[in-house]
Enzyme design. Structure first.
Site, short mmCIF file in Angstrom:
data_model
loop_
_atom_site.label_atom_id
_atom_site.label_comp_id
_atom_site.label_asym_id
_atom_site.label_seq_id
_atom_site.Cartn_x
_atom_site.Cartn_y
_atom_site.Cartn_z
N HIS A 1 0.82 -1.22 0.00
CA HIS A 1 0.00 0.00 0.00
C HIS A 1 0.85 1.27 0.00
O HIS A 1 0.36 2.33 -0.35
CB HIS A 1 -1.05 -0.02 1.12
CG HIS A 1 -0.58 0.39 2.48
ND1 HIS A 1 -0.27 -0.51 3.48
CD2 HIS A 1 -0.37 1.61 3.02
CE1 HIS A 1 0.10 0.13 4.56
NE2 HIS A 1 0.06 1.43 4.32
N ASP B 1 0.99 -7.63 2.59
CA ASP B 1 1.11 -6.22 2.21
C ASP B 1 2.58 -5.81 2.05
O ASP B 1 3.14 -5.10 2.87
CB ASP B 1 0.42 -5.36 3.29
CG ASP B 1 0.20 -3.93 2.83
OD1 ASP B 1 0.82 -3.51 1.84
OD2 ASP B 1 -0.59 -3.21 3.48
N SER C 1 3.99 2.44 8.38
CA SER C 1 3.78 1.40 7.40
C SER C 1 5.08 1.16 6.65
O SER C 1 5.75 2.11 6.26
CB SER C 1 2.69 1.79 6.42
OG SER C 1 1.46 1.39 6.94
#
Ligand code: ARG
Ligand code: ASP
Length: 756
Positions: A87, A223, A653
């Site tokens: 992402h 991810d 992230s």
């Protein structure tokens, strides 16, 4: 001021009581030795603070890279291979995608370095060193000064500090306030601009569960994505060039094949964006009751419209995938945040803390600060709400108005600086415009426009409406409907159509500017911005600066009142270390979530053909044949994700989850639903970060994609089986599992000798 500084520093040498229990806190890497090392080692860490952050030798920090300024990434090979989240690289992956060559859907694996894809605008930033410059930054500042006086002294001081640094050719310096302006740190950075896409799994793995599973555990998302940093002939930063070479890092992370078990130590190293742990209760209440509900409602309205179109048309789905995900992400976060603030009784807790603060220090100014907070938050509420409406409606969610910000800047260049500057700025805009039109559907945007302008007009006082929205043609007491206005704007603006817009921009500057100045989208944007500047931002900024300085002295008061407690500074996109343990949690009565999920869970969620939960035939086949290579856990299953008590936020992230020895065991990408309020009210009992298990990443790269050349670049280790590997420099580039037993024994003996 001196008292606070000395409190913070004398604190370094006294015994601390931890604010909550271990897990909470985003710590400064250069202060770990003084503040955290002991606790980290008690929790199981086998490294020293110097192994994590050192300016004298290579350390973990040299492998941690700020990715594009919005995510974290880390080096995992000696050839500049960079790991981050799917992402985080989503915009780049999408930019290389089309209906015929859909990298989002199919994934992408560069077969050779020549096949890696360049990404203009994407950068990778290293932190070379961090210095405490508080004394110089705050020199000459006194408690009785006005805010502007104080700020102008600080600004001058910062200029002086900048001047005192000798920077290398490719270095930059950033100075940032911490503890709400009570301390300042300087960051020397080096930024690389040639960062190429190396590999990405298909969305059905990298975004498995999509928005339904976003912010949720148990989770089964792979991810991750791989990039590579390229450098000039001397390993220095360089603009993109075919002649650039893979960057050779000072340090990269070995990857553990041994996985994690409950209670294992983990450390997450990265760039958390923003937290607000020290807000007064009155501010938390405003966020919960007023601002979050408004923003949730606006985004809910926009998302419902876009979702219909995306489901109906594959091309639209690709075009809007990245934008939709971005808007949906925080829409859902705010919903979870509000729920979490309620279930953890955040307001009650704040009240208790404030009472304690006032009691503990009866003669301090805490009581009066809290009273001032009450009135300041009361005064700011209306303009804060209007500001959120303006930003969500006129900036974030109506695309045509969003892009007008750049057109206004272009016109301003011409008006203020003339043709040359105009042309230079136009040049800079061209990439942005290409991307904008590649992904733009005016009919969808027009529908969003109608719905959101109506919301704006119905929810806010008339004085916040730009002139056009106030027109009685559209808005009367009984009814507000901007469909006609929308038609007028969208049908007559050149900016809803790439060809028309480009034709205008191709004219000479004077002609183009004259034409733009009659464009209905431009005019509406100008009007709305003017209303915002006159009616909203002025009052808002006035109150906000009062709140900011209250927050600074409030923070100071907290630190001084509890000198034996350890306080971590709120996140501000600077490099931080957070640490905790692998741990499950009780999301509700009688339910316990164990910390590790497996590929079996992917299959449980599998819905053939579904856009969120589909599974590709290849993954099904690997699962059915149990073709897991060296990546299965001791129970024979392939782990997918795991959770821990590491305190993370947006920006974390892509951060590596690092084991007790300094190896990568996971890749941070999310938090659990019950803990999404952690930015405001961290609760160690239910706040968990979610990581992809490193073995799932390796399994996908190796077994799924067959990209074994990438695996060969990495250094895979067995830290639990071979405890002493970390001490043995000679094996740096050798995979332990490839060494003979005799060799291993010899090296262990040597490591032991070295320790003595
Ligand atoms: N919630 C995570 C974060 O804040 C992941 C977001 C990306 N995933 C998604 N389905 N939108 O960034
Ligand atoms: N998903 C977030 C990010 O993109 C991480 C988080 O908010 O926990 O940084």
């Amino acid at each position: 001021m001196t008292t606070l500084r000395s409190t913070l520093f004398s604190a370094l040498f006294t015994c601390f009581t931890v604010m909550a229990f271990a897990g909470e806190g985003m710590w400064l890497p250069q202060l770990l030795k003084a503040l955290n090392e002991g606790e980290m080692q008690t929790m199981g860490m086998k490294m020293t603070a110097e192994d994590i952050y050192s300016i004298n030798q290579s350390s973990l920090k040299d492998a941690i890279v700020h990715f594009g300024g919005f995510c974290t990434s880390e080096l995992i090979s000696d050839q500049g291979l960079l790991l981050t989240n799917h992402h985080c690289g989503y915009g780049q992956i999408q930019s290389h995608s089309s209906v015929d060559n859909n990298l989002l859907k199919n994934g992408f694996w560069a077969a050779t370095k020549n096949d890696e894809l360049s990404n203009p605008g994407l950068f990778a930033r290293f932190i070379d060193r961090i210095d405490d410059v508080s004394d110089k930054a705050l020199a000459g500042v006194a408690d009785n000064m006005s805010d502007s006086e104080r700020q102008s002294i600080i600004d001058k001081n910062l200029e002086g500090i900048k001047g005192s640094y000798t920077l290398g050719d490719f270095q930059d310096l950033q100075i940032r306030p911490f503890y709400h302006g009570n301390q300042y740190f300087a960051f020397v950075t080096t930024t690389y601009n040639d960062v190429r896409l190396v590999g990405a799994p298909p969305e059905s793995i990298g975004k498995f569960g999509s928005d339904t599973d976003n912010w949720v555990f148990p989770r089964h998302t792979g991810d991750f994505a791989l990039f590579r940093i390229y450098a000039g002939p001397n390993n220095e930063p360089a603009e993109y060039s075919e002649n650039n070479k893979p960057y050779v890092p000072k340090h990269f992370l070995p990857i553990s094949l041994d996985g994690v078990a409950e209670n294992d130590f983990t450390l997450v190293f990265g760039f958390p964006g923003r937290t607000n742990q020290y807000l007064p209760g009155v501010a938390v209440k405003q966020t919960m009751d007023v601002l979050n509900p408004a923003k949730i409602n606006i985004r809910d309205t926009a998302l419902k419209i876009i979702d219909q179109y995306m489901r109906a048309d594959e091309a639209v789905r690709i075009q809007y995938a990245s934008k939709f995900a971005r808007v949906a992400n925080y829409w859902k976060k705010w919903i979870g945040e509000n729920q979490g603030l309620k279930t953890t009784n955040a307001l009650g807790r704040k009240q208790k803390f404030e009472d304690k603060l006032v009691r503990a220090n009866a003669d301090s100014n805490a009581a009066s600060i809290l009273k001032d907070f009450d009135s300041a938050y009361g005064s700011i509420e209306e303009s804060a709400l209007a500001r959120d409406y303006y930003q969500e409606v006129a900036i974030r969610n109506i695309e045509l108005l969003n892009m007008q910000r750049y057109i206004r800047a272009l016109v301003k260049r011409y008006d203020n600086n003339g043709e040359e500057e105009y042309n230079a700025y136009k040049q800079r805009l061209s990439g942005f415009l290409d991307n904008f039109y590649k992904n733009y559907r005016p009919n969808i945007d027009q529908e969003v426009f109608v719905a959101l302008t109506q919301l704006y007009a119905e929810k806010l006082d008339k004085k916040y409406l730009p002139k056009s929205l106030n027109d009685s043609k559209y808005s009367t007491k009984s009814k507000t409907d901007y469909s006609d206005l929308a038609r007028l704007v969208y049908e007559n603006s050149v900016f809803t159509d790439k060809e028309k817009a480009m034709k205008v921009l191709a004219m000479n500057a004077a002609e183009a500017v004259a034409k733009i100045k009659t464009d209905p989208a431009y005019l509406l944007g100008v009007e709305w911005e003017k209303t915002y500047n006159e009616k909203i931002s002025g009052p808002y900024n006035g109150q906000k600066s009062i709140i900011d300085s209250l927050q600074r002295i409030y923070m100071q008061s907290i630190i001084e009142t509890f000198p034996n407690q350890r306080f971590y500074p709120d996140a501000n996109s600077t490099m931080r270390v957070t640490y905790g343990q692998v741990k499950g949690y009780n999301p509700k009565d009688a339910v316990y979530y164990t910390p590790v999920t497996y590929l079996d869970g992917v299959m449980e969620k599998y819905v053939p053909g579904d856009y969120e939960f589909d599974v590709t035939p290849k993954l099904l086949e690997l699962y059915e044949n149990k073709d897991y290579g060296q990546y299965a856990d001791t129970n024979g299953k392939v782990p997918v994700c795991f959770i821990g008590t590491n305190h993370t936020t947006g920006g974390n992230s892509g951060s590596p989850a690092i084991d007790a020895y300094g190896n990568l065991v996971g890749l941070n990408f999310d938090r659990v639903w019950e803990g999404t309020m952690s930015d405001i009210n961290y609760d160690p009992s239910i706040c968990r970060n979610i990581m992809v298990d490193a073995r799932y990443i390796l399994f996908i790269v190796d077994k799924y994609a067959g990209a074994t050349h990438l695996i060969d670049e990495m250094k895979l280790v067995h830290p639990k089986k071979d405890i002493d590997w970390q001490g043995v420099d000679e094996v740096e580039q050798v995979k332990p599992e490839k060494l003979s037993r005799k060799m291993k024994r010899k090296m262990r003996r040597e490591a032991k000798k070295n320790k003595k």
